[in-house]
Scaffold this active site. Structure first.
Site, PDB file in Angstrom:
ATOM      1  N   HIS A 162      10.267 -16.730  -1.240  1.00  0.00           N
ATOM      2  CA  HIS A 162      11.550 -17.454  -1.189  1.00  0.00           C
ATOM      3  C   HIS A 162      12.645 -16.723  -1.978  1.00  0.00           C
ATOM      4  O   HIS A 162      13.587 -17.338  -2.449  1.00  0.00           O
ATOM      5  CB  HIS A 162      11.410 -18.887  -1.720  1.00  0.00           C
ATOM      6  CG  HIS A 162      10.216 -19.616  -1.171  1.00  0.00           C
ATOM      7  ND1 HIS A 162      10.284 -20.432  -0.059  1.00  0.00           N
ATOM      8  CD2 HIS A 162       8.909 -19.616  -1.555  1.00  0.00           C
ATOM      9  CE1 HIS A 162       9.076 -20.927   0.199  1.00  0.00           C
ATOM     10  NE2 HIS A 162       8.222 -20.432  -0.685  1.00  0.00           N
ATOM     11  N   SER A 283      34.778   2.778  -2.135  1.00  0.00           N
ATOM     12  CA  SER A 283      35.778   1.864  -1.604  1.00  0.00           C
ATOM     13  C   SER A 283      37.147   2.480  -1.828  1.00  0.00           C
ATOM     14  O   SER A 283      37.391   3.128  -2.845  1.00  0.00           O
ATOM     15  CB  SER A 283      35.673   0.528  -2.336  1.00  0.00           C
ATOM     16  OG  SER A 283      36.903  -0.168  -2.235  1.00  0.00           O
ATOM     17  N   LYS A 289      33.128   0.913  -6.897  1.00  0.00           N
ATOM     18  CA  LYS A 289      32.119   0.598  -5.885  1.00  0.00           C
ATOM     19  C   LYS A 289      31.327   1.808  -5.401  1.00  0.00           C
ATOM     20  O   LYS A 289      31.849   2.897  -5.224  1.00  0.00           O
ATOM     21  CB  LYS A 289      32.796  -0.040  -4.651  1.00  0.00           C
ATOM     22  CG  LYS A 289      33.432  -1.378  -4.917  1.00  0.00           C
ATOM     23  CD  LYS A 289      32.438  -2.524  -4.859  1.00  0.00           C
ATOM     24  CE  LYS A 289      31.773  -2.605  -3.533  1.00  0.00           C
ATOM     25  NZ  LYS A 289      32.111  -3.810  -2.808  1.00  0.00           N
ATOM     26  N   GLU A 296      22.793  -0.574   5.290  1.00  0.00           N
ATOM     27  CA  GLU A 296      23.543  -1.663   5.943  1.00  0.00           C
ATOM     28  C   GLU A 296      23.687  -1.399   7.439  1.00  0.00           C
ATOM     29  O   GLU A 296      23.533  -2.288   8.269  1.00  0.00           O
ATOM     30  CB  GLU A 296      24.943  -1.787   5.333  1.00  0.00           C
ATOM     31  CG  GLU A 296      24.965  -2.375   3.938  1.00  0.00           C
ATOM     32  CD  GLU A 296      26.376  -2.356   3.372  1.00  0.00           C
ATOM     33  OE1 GLU A 296      27.088  -3.351   3.520  1.00  0.00           O
ATOM     34  OE2 GLU A 296      26.768  -1.324   2.793  1.00  0.00           O
TER      35      GLU A 296
END
Ligand code: ARG
Length: 463
Positions: A162, A283, A289, A296
């Site tokens: 979980h 970024s 970043k 992804e």
């Protein structure tokens, strides 16, 4: 090449007017099926050789055809070939050029064959070649995973259910879970190759041909295991392409699960691993970043692959026997699935060996999550407490530790004994993360020793 400008060159006779320009573009496949030119040429060469063997072509004619086709292959490779939409597809483009090059003999190549068995042959050959490339890339990724798992056999991290800290595991064990998924994918891929590796050549348009062809011979020349059994089935079914897409969907499902974990692990909140800068992007507005774009994107491409699987299943559904033009729609989804799978595997195979684990951070996370609570319960059971009562004792101990903001292993013996007087000094052996993972020392378990054994077995199986 003789041509009558008012009708199509390939089926001129019956037609009273030329094909509408839009219909020509709409029905053409040459823009996307030209990538099968090598397989189309190999198939034609095998067909010609077979025709010569059975006496339908002379040896000279066969040689002429072979030379012409070799020249065409060179022209295409060098980018000198003029593809024409009027000639619809890769098959007719090459055949027309052959006739231009060698004259009337070129027109004999299509004896005893149809584009229907030709295209079915080409796709199988093309997919077979790509399956071999994909199998190699998959193996490169698997080898990288084994190397990393071996290096990380002792590294402790929290295991989750979980997405909540459950029990400590070793990082190597976690990586081997990915490895197992890929092993099943590789099995599925080999299985798909085995089933597609039969030759449709000779099925002709749908019913076979009246020439005395030798299907086993052309099958053998092309490396097929045997000719397909039924001519109607041979020219119509694309289940092998569907099977490949089903393999791709499962593979990408697995890669996307791994991607998701990589994305989580690189976040400041987890901070378990470092991906090298070359696999990340920054970024344009937030200077701090470092984004895990590669995993992804792999995660994102899963949707595209699932789409191709559904496209092919839907394409095939309800088609009456035998060939229907619908089947021309098989290529773009299949080709894109192949390209996407190759890119995703390459991304992963390059990235995995470059992963650096942040061992302290993983260790701290495992400690924070009371990951050894089950070990304490097992300890109590060993001392004679029924499991349900042990569960209760541990629950209260965790609540107490939470309140004090410490790990179970940081409680004193006296503090632990408040909850059960059967707890003694040896409890600290099981409360450590190292003790917990080392205790799971059986086939398939997370103990470092088992991880090393599993890596060894996997290496042997891969070789
Ligand atoms: N371009 C066609 C395809 O991809 C080749 C077969 C065409 N056959 C036919 N009878 N129209 O399926």
């Amino acid at each position: 090449m003789s041509s009558d400008s008012s009708t199509n060159q390939q089926w001129g006779g019956r037609f009273a007017e030329p094909t509408d320009a839009f219909v020509q573009r709409f029905t053409a496949s040459v823009d996307f099926d030209q990538r099968m030119f090598r397989q189309d040429i190999a198939g034609s060469k095998a067909h010609a050789k077979m025709l010569a063997k059975v006496g339908v072509l002379t040896e000279e004619e066969c040689d002429q055809i072979h030379q012409g086709l070799t020249q065409i292959e060179g022209e295409i490779e060098r980018g000198e070939f003029a593809w024409s939409v009027e000639l619809e597809d890769v098959h007719m483009n090459i055949e027309a050029r052959l006739t231009q090059l060698i004259g009337i003999t070129g027109k004999k190549l299509h004896t005893g064959r149809s584009r229907n068995d030709q295209v079915a042959t080409d796709i199988r050959l093309y997919l077979r070649d790509e399956i071999d490339n994909i199998e190699q890339e998959l193996q490169r990724l698997q080898t990288g995973l084994l190397d990393l798992a071996e290096r990380e056999a002792e590294t402790i991290m929290p295991g989750f259910t979980h997405l909540q800290t459950a029990q400590p595991v070793t990082f190597g064990h976690h990586l081997l879970a990915w490895f197992e998924m890929l092993t099943r994918d590789a099995d599925r891929l080999r299985d798909c190759r085995k089933r597609l590796n039969q030759s449709p050549l000779g099925a002709a348009a749908l019913a076979g041909t009246s020439y005395p062809i030798d299907r086993a011979y052309s099958a053998e020349l092309l490396g097929f295991s045997k000719p397909t059994e039924n001519s109607l089935d041979s020219v119509s079914d694309r289940d092998f392409a569907i099977e490949f897409c089903a393999f791709s969907s499962l593979l990408l499902t697995h890669l996307s699960r791994a991607s998701e974990e990589l994305v989580l692990w690189t976040s400041a909140q987890f901070d378990f691993i470092e991906l090298p800068d070359r696999f990340c992007t920054g970024s344009s507005i937030m200077p701090q970043k470092k984004n895990p774009d590669v995993p992804e994107l792999v995660r994102g491409k899963t949707g595209r692959i699932n789409g191709h699987l559904i496209a092919l299943l839907t394409l095939m559904k309800s088609q009456p026997l035998a060939y229907n033009k619908d089947n021309q729609e098989d290529k773009e989804p299949l080709f894109d699935a192949i390209d996407t799978v190759k890119d995703c595997l390459r991304a992963f195979a390059d990235m995995i060996p470059a992963i650096r684990s942040k061992k302290d951070s993983m260790y701290e996370a495992a400690k924070r999550g009371y990951a050894t609570a089950t070990d304490l319960a097992d300890y109590l059971v060993c001392k004679g407490l029924p499991f349900r009562d042990a569960h209760e004792v541990v629950g209260r101990s965790v609540a107490f530790a939470l309140e004090k903001n410490v790990d179970l292993s940081e409680l004193t013996l006296e503090q632990l004994q408040q909850f059960s007087d059967i707890i003694s000094e040896d409890v600290f052996d099981v409360l450590t993360l190292e003790g917990s993972v080392a205790a799971r020392n059986h086939f398939g378990g997370t103990a470092p020793e088992q991880v090393k054994l599993a890596v060894k077995r996997a290496r042997e199986a891969l070789a």
